[in-house]
Design a protein around this motif. Structure first.
Motif, PDB file in Angstrom:
ATOM      1  N   UNK A  17      -4.021  14.969  -1.463  1.00 54.20           N
ATOM      2  CA  UNK A  17      -4.235  15.052  -0.016  1.00 54.20           C
ATOM      3  C   UNK A  17      -4.800  13.747   0.524  1.00 54.20           C
ATOM      4  N   UNK A  18      -5.795  13.199  -0.157  1.00 53.20           N
ATOM      5  CA  UNK A  18      -6.411  11.939   0.296  1.00 53.20           C
ATOM      6  C   UNK A  18      -5.429  10.776   0.214  1.00 53.20           C
ATOM      7  N   UNK A  19      -4.639  10.751  -0.851  1.00 54.79           N
ATOM      8  CA  UNK A  19      -3.642   9.692  -0.990  1.00 54.79           C
ATOM      9  C   UNK A  19      -2.656   9.733   0.177  1.00 54.79           C
ATOM     10  N   UNK A  20      -2.164  10.912   0.490  1.00 54.59           N
ATOM     11  CA  UNK A  20      -1.228  11.054   1.614  1.00 54.59           C
ATOM     12  C   UNK A  20      -1.885  10.712   2.949  1.00 54.59           C
ATOM     13  N   UNK A  21      -3.026  11.305   3.203  1.00 56.12           N
ATOM     14  CA  UNK A  21      -3.659  11.185   4.507  1.00 56.12           C
ATOM     15  C   UNK A  21      -4.253   9.801   4.780  1.00 56.12           C
ATOM     16  N   UNK A  76       3.629   5.854  -2.955  1.00 54.78           N
ATOM     17  CA  UNK A  76       4.901   6.491  -3.315  1.00 54.78           C
ATOM     18  C   UNK A  76       5.103   6.535  -4.827  1.00 54.78           C
ATOM     19  N   UNK A  77       4.548   5.576  -5.520  1.00 52.92           N
ATOM     20  CA  UNK A  77       4.677   5.554  -6.983  1.00 52.92           C
ATOM     21  C   UNK A  77       3.605   6.396  -7.667  1.00 52.92           C
ATOM     22  N   UNK A  78       2.451   6.570  -7.028  1.00 52.93           N
ATOM     23  CA  UNK A  78       1.351   7.302  -7.653  1.00 52.93           C
ATOM     24  C   UNK A  78       1.410   8.808  -7.402  1.00 52.93           C
ATOM     25  N   UNK A  79       1.843   9.229  -6.229  1.00 49.18           N
ATOM     26  CA  UNK A  79       1.832  10.656  -5.903  1.00 49.18           C
ATOM     27  C   UNK A  79       2.677  11.493  -6.872  1.00 49.18           C
ATOM     28  N   UNK A  80       3.889  11.084  -7.228  1.00 46.69           N
ATOM     29  CA  UNK A  80       4.637  11.885  -8.207  1.00 46.69           C
ATOM     30  C   UNK A  80       3.926  11.989  -9.559  1.00 46.69           C
ATOM     31  N   UNK A 106      -3.947   6.807   2.746  1.00 44.21           N
ATOM     32  CA  UNK A 106      -3.266   5.598   2.285  1.00 44.21           C
ATOM     33  C   UNK A 106      -1.793   5.614   2.681  1.00 44.21           C
ATOM     34  N   UNK A 107      -1.061   6.621   2.227  1.00 45.69           N
ATOM     35  CA  UNK A 107       0.384   6.612   2.416  1.00 45.69           C
ATOM     36  C   UNK A 107       0.805   6.715   3.882  1.00 45.69           C
ATOM     37  N   UNK A 134       0.830  -1.211   0.000  1.00 44.56           N
ATOM     38  CA  UNK A 134       0.000   0.000   0.000  1.00 44.56           C
ATOM     39  C   UNK A 134       0.863   1.258   0.000  1.00 44.56           C
ATOM     40  N   UNK A 135       1.918   1.249   0.804  1.00 45.07           N
ATOM     41  CA  UNK A 135       2.816   2.401   0.899  1.00 45.07           C
ATOM     42  C   UNK A 135       3.512   2.641  -0.433  1.00 45.07           C
ATOM     43  N   UNK A 136       4.028   1.574  -1.036  1.00 52.81           N
ATOM     44  CA  UNK A 136       4.712   1.702  -2.329  1.00 52.81           C
ATOM     45  C   UNK A 136       3.764   2.205  -3.410  1.00 52.81           C
ATOM     46  N   UNK A 137       2.533   1.734  -3.390  1.00 51.71           N
ATOM     47  CA  UNK A 137       1.558   2.203  -4.382  1.00 51.71           C
ATOM     48  C   UNK A 137       1.416   3.720  -4.298  1.00 51.71           C
TER      49      UNK A 137
END
Length: 151
Positions: free
Chosen positions: A50-54, A22-26, A56-57, A17-20
């Motif tokens: 914001x949602x991805x960071x808060x 880290x690869x999607x946000x950029x 999932x990541x 989940x974390x890698x997903x």
């Protein structure tokens, strides 16, 4: 039930989940930058970022660290004692974790700057930066699964 196997499975799921993220946000940064002259579009990307960071990541990073710490505890307490701390493959893994965690915080800081309207770099930069977590993951997975870096 084997607690070690459960911890290992949960750790792997958290890392996925974390890698997903880290690869999607950029990639979202690339789209955000491409559309910087369209406020209605950038608002959508800002919300996605914001949602991805808060949601999932950040939780996945915390879970990966906690389950990883649990694995270390089990290894020290029940399996190998302190000796595996001195294995080069373990040192490589820990350096990779520090690198990926630093990259996570780098992305978080860039997200904040982007949403303040500040420049965070070019599309080309973010396309290249997108490869960083995958390269680190390759190094860590090869080090751990093969114990390649062993004395």
């Amino acid at each position: 039930m084997n607690h070690y196997d459960l911890l290992r499975g949960l750790h792997i799921l958290a890392v996925i989940a974390w890698m997903a993220g880290l690869l999607y946000l950029p990639r979202l940064f690339v789209y955000h930058i491409q559309n910087r002259d369209k406020p209605e579009v950038t608002a959508v990307f800002a919300n996605m970022e914001r949602r991805l960071l808060r949601f999932i990541m950040n939780p996945a990073m915390i879970a990966a660290w906690l389950f990883g710490a649990g694995l270390i505890y089990v290894n020290v307490a029940d399996r190998f004692g302190m000796k595996f701390f001195h294995e080069p493959w373990f040192v490589v893994k820990m350096l990779g974790i520090v690198g990926i965690t630093g990259y996570h915080h780098f992305l978080s800081a860039k997200f904040k700057k982007l949403n303040r309207g500040e420049d965070i770099g070019t599309e080309k930069f973010w396309r290249m930066a997108n490869e960083i977590p995958f390269v680190l993951a390759i190094i860590m997975v090869i080090a751990v699964t093969t114990e390649f870096f062993t004395i």
